[in-house]
Motif scaffolding. Sequence first.
Motif, PDB file in Angstrom:
ATOM      1  N   MET A  69       0.823  -1.188   0.000  1.00  0.00           N
ATOM      2  CA  MET A  69       0.000   0.000   0.000  1.00  0.00           C
ATOM      3  C   MET A  69       0.874   1.262   0.000  1.00  0.00           C
ATOM      4  N   LEU A  70       1.995   1.229   0.712  1.00  0.00           N
ATOM      5  CA  LEU A  70       2.890   2.383   0.757  1.00  0.00           C
ATOM      6  C   LEU A  70       3.431   2.705  -0.634  1.00  0.00           C
ATOM      7  N   GLU A  71       3.743   1.667  -1.389  1.00  0.00           N
ATOM      8  CA  GLU A  71       4.247   1.878  -2.749  1.00  0.00           C
ATOM      9  C   GLU A  71       3.204   2.598  -3.616  1.00  0.00           C
ATOM     10  N   GLN A  72       1.949   2.177  -3.517  1.00  0.00           N
ATOM     11  CA  GLN A  72       0.886   2.828  -4.274  1.00  0.00           C
ATOM     12  C   GLN A  72       0.656   4.256  -3.795  1.00  0.00           C
ATOM     13  N   ALA A  73       0.836   4.482  -2.505  1.00  0.00           N
ATOM     14  CA  ALA A  73       0.705   5.843  -1.974  1.00  0.00           C
ATOM     15  C   ALA A  73       1.786   6.741  -2.555  1.00  0.00           C
ATOM     16  N   GLU A  74       2.982   6.210  -2.753  1.00  0.00           N
ATOM     17  CA  GLU A  74       4.063   6.993  -3.352  1.00  0.00           C
ATOM     18  C   GLU A  74       3.763   7.320  -4.813  1.00  0.00           C
ATOM     19  N   VAL A  75       3.204   6.357  -5.546  1.00  0.00           N
ATOM     20  CA  VAL A  75       2.816   6.592  -6.946  1.00  0.00           C
ATOM     21  C   VAL A  75       1.733   7.667  -7.000  1.00  0.00           C
ATOM     22  N   THR A  76       0.766   7.570  -6.113  1.00  0.00           N
ATOM     23  CA  THR A  76      -0.321   8.547  -6.071  1.00  0.00           C
ATOM     24  C   THR A  76       0.199   9.928  -5.716  1.00  0.00           C
ATOM     25  N   THR A  77       1.093   9.992  -4.764  1.00  0.00           N
ATOM     26  CA  THR A  77       1.676  11.269  -4.365  1.00  0.00           C
ATOM     27  C   THR A  77       2.437  11.903  -5.522  1.00  0.00           C
ATOM     28  N   ALA A  78       3.176  11.107  -6.275  1.00  0.00           N
ATOM     29  CA  ALA A  78       3.910  11.634  -7.437  1.00  0.00           C
ATOM     30  C   ALA A  78       2.931  12.189  -8.468  1.00  0.00           C
ATOM     31  N   PHE A  79       1.821  11.489  -8.698  1.00  0.00           N
ATOM     32  CA  PHE A  79       0.807  11.972  -9.634  1.00  0.00           C
ATOM     33  C   PHE A  79       0.219  13.296  -9.147  1.00  0.00           C
ATOM     34  N   LEU A  80      -0.125  13.367  -7.880  1.00  0.00           N
ATOM     35  CA  LEU A  80      -0.711  14.599  -7.340  1.00  0.00           C
ATOM     36  C   LEU A  80       0.275  15.759  -7.401  1.00  0.00           C
ATOM     37  N   ARG A  81       1.563  15.492  -7.197  1.00  0.00           N
ATOM     38  CA  ARG A  81       2.581  16.549  -7.344  1.00  0.00           C
ATOM     39  C   ARG A  81       2.630  17.038  -8.786  1.00  0.00           C
ATOM     40  N   ALA A  82       2.522  16.100  -9.735  1.00  0.00           N
ATOM     41  CA  ALA A  82       2.583  16.467 -11.154  1.00  0.00           C
ATOM     42  C   ALA A  82       1.428  17.366 -11.547  1.00  0.00           C
ATOM     43  N   ILE A  83       0.255  17.144 -10.989  1.00  0.00           N
ATOM     44  CA  ILE A  83      -0.909  17.947 -11.383  1.00  0.00           C
ATOM     45  C   ILE A  83      -1.117  19.151 -10.467  1.00  0.00           C
ATOM     46  N   SER A  84      -0.245  19.320  -9.472  1.00  0.00           N
ATOM     47  CA  SER A  84      -0.460  20.382  -8.487  1.00  0.00           C
ATOM     48  C   SER A  84      -0.132  21.781  -8.999  1.00  0.00           C
ATOM     49  N   HIS A  85       0.552  21.890 -10.123  1.00  0.00           N
ATOM     50  CA  HIS A  85       0.843  23.202 -10.694  1.00  0.00           C
ATOM     51  C   HIS A  85      -0.323  23.615 -11.590  1.00  0.00           C
ATOM     52  N   PRO A  86      -0.825  24.839 -11.439  1.00  0.00           N
ATOM     53  CA  PRO A  86      -1.991  25.254 -12.242  1.00  0.00           C
ATOM     54  C   PRO A  86      -1.798  25.090 -13.749  1.00  0.00           C
ATOM     55  N   ALA A  87      -0.621  25.418 -14.270  1.00  0.00           N
ATOM     56  CA  ALA A  87      -0.395  25.299 -15.717  1.00  0.00           C
ATOM     57  C   ALA A  87      -0.448  23.849 -16.163  1.00  0.00           C
ATOM     58  N   ARG A  88       0.164  22.957 -15.382  1.00  0.00           N
ATOM     59  CA  ARG A  88       0.128  21.537 -15.751  1.00  0.00           C
ATOM     60  C   ARG A  88      -1.296  20.996 -15.670  1.00  0.00           C
ATOM     61  N   LEU A  89      -2.043  21.430 -14.685  1.00  0.00           N
ATOM     62  CA  LEU A  89      -3.429  20.985 -14.562  1.00  0.00           C
ATOM     63  C   LEU A  89      -4.259  21.439 -15.762  1.00  0.00           C
ATOM     64  N   VAL A  90      -4.064  22.673 -16.200  1.00  0.00           N
ATOM     65  CA  VAL A  90      -4.796  23.181 -17.365  1.00  0.00           C
ATOM     66  C   VAL A  90      -4.390  22.410 -18.622  1.00  0.00           C
ATOM     67  N   ILE A  91      -3.099  22.143 -18.770  1.00  0.00           N
ATOM     68  CA  ILE A  91      -2.625  21.365 -19.923  1.00  0.00           C
ATOM     69  C   ILE A  91      -3.263  19.984 -19.906  1.00  0.00           C
ATOM     70  N   LEU A  92      -3.281  19.338 -18.760  1.00  0.00           N
ATOM     71  CA  LEU A  92      -3.884  18.010 -18.668  1.00  0.00           C
ATOM     72  C   LEU A  92      -5.384  18.052 -18.920  1.00  0.00           C
ATOM     73  N   CYS A  93      -6.051  19.099 -18.449  1.00  0.00           N
ATOM     74  CA  CYS A  93      -7.486  19.240 -18.738  1.00  0.00           C
ATOM     75  C   CYS A  93      -7.708  19.354 -20.238  1.00  0.00           C
ATOM     76  N   ARG A  94      -6.862  20.117 -20.920  1.00  0.00           N
ATOM     77  CA  ARG A  94      -6.994  20.240 -22.380  1.00  0.00           C
ATOM     78  C   ARG A  94      -6.745  18.897 -23.055  1.00  0.00           C
ATOM     79  N   LEU A  95      -5.721  18.174 -22.588  1.00  0.00           N
ATOM     80  CA  LEU A  95      -5.412  16.878 -23.186  1.00  0.00           C
ATOM     81  C   LEU A  95      -6.486  15.837 -22.875  1.00  0.00           C
ATOM     82  N   ALA A  96      -7.293  16.064 -21.849  1.00  0.00           N
ATOM     83  CA  ALA A  96      -8.420  15.167 -21.570  1.00  0.00           C
ATOM     84  C   ALA A  96      -9.448  15.243 -22.695  1.00  0.00           C
ATOM     85  N   GLU A  97      -9.456  16.367 -23.430  1.00  0.00           N
ATOM     86  CA  GLU A  97     -10.359  16.521 -24.579  1.00  0.00           C
ATOM     87  C   GLU A  97      -9.842  15.770 -25.797  1.00  0.00           C
TER      88      GLU A  97
END
Length: 99
Positions: free
Chosen positions: A1-29
């Motif tokens: 479970m700790l390993e998955q928590a680390e993967v999740t934390t890395a993902f949340l860090r990646a999307i935590s910047h507003p510009a990256r989040l907007v880019i990912l939202c656009r790529l969701a389209e």
Amino acid sequence: MLEQAEVTTAFLRAISHPARLVILCRLAEGPANVGDLEAFTGLPQAEVSKHLARLRADGLVAAERLGRARTYALTDMRASRIMRTLYCEFCAPESDQLV
């Protein structure tokens, strides 16, 4: 479970910047090139490229070269599902959001 928590934390860090989040939202389209992402975000090309490099390093997006241009798309299926949900909740035009 700790390993998955680390993967999740890395993902949340990646999307935590507003510009990256907007880019990912656009790529969701769907896939987009840097010019599309510049226009969508209002950011200069160098900044968009910097954020795309980070997202590529994190394994969330991949680039496909088409001639001189590169097209970016979401590649991680878990991230894609999460981004579609975030898009529906926070990025979609207000007329598309459920109240």
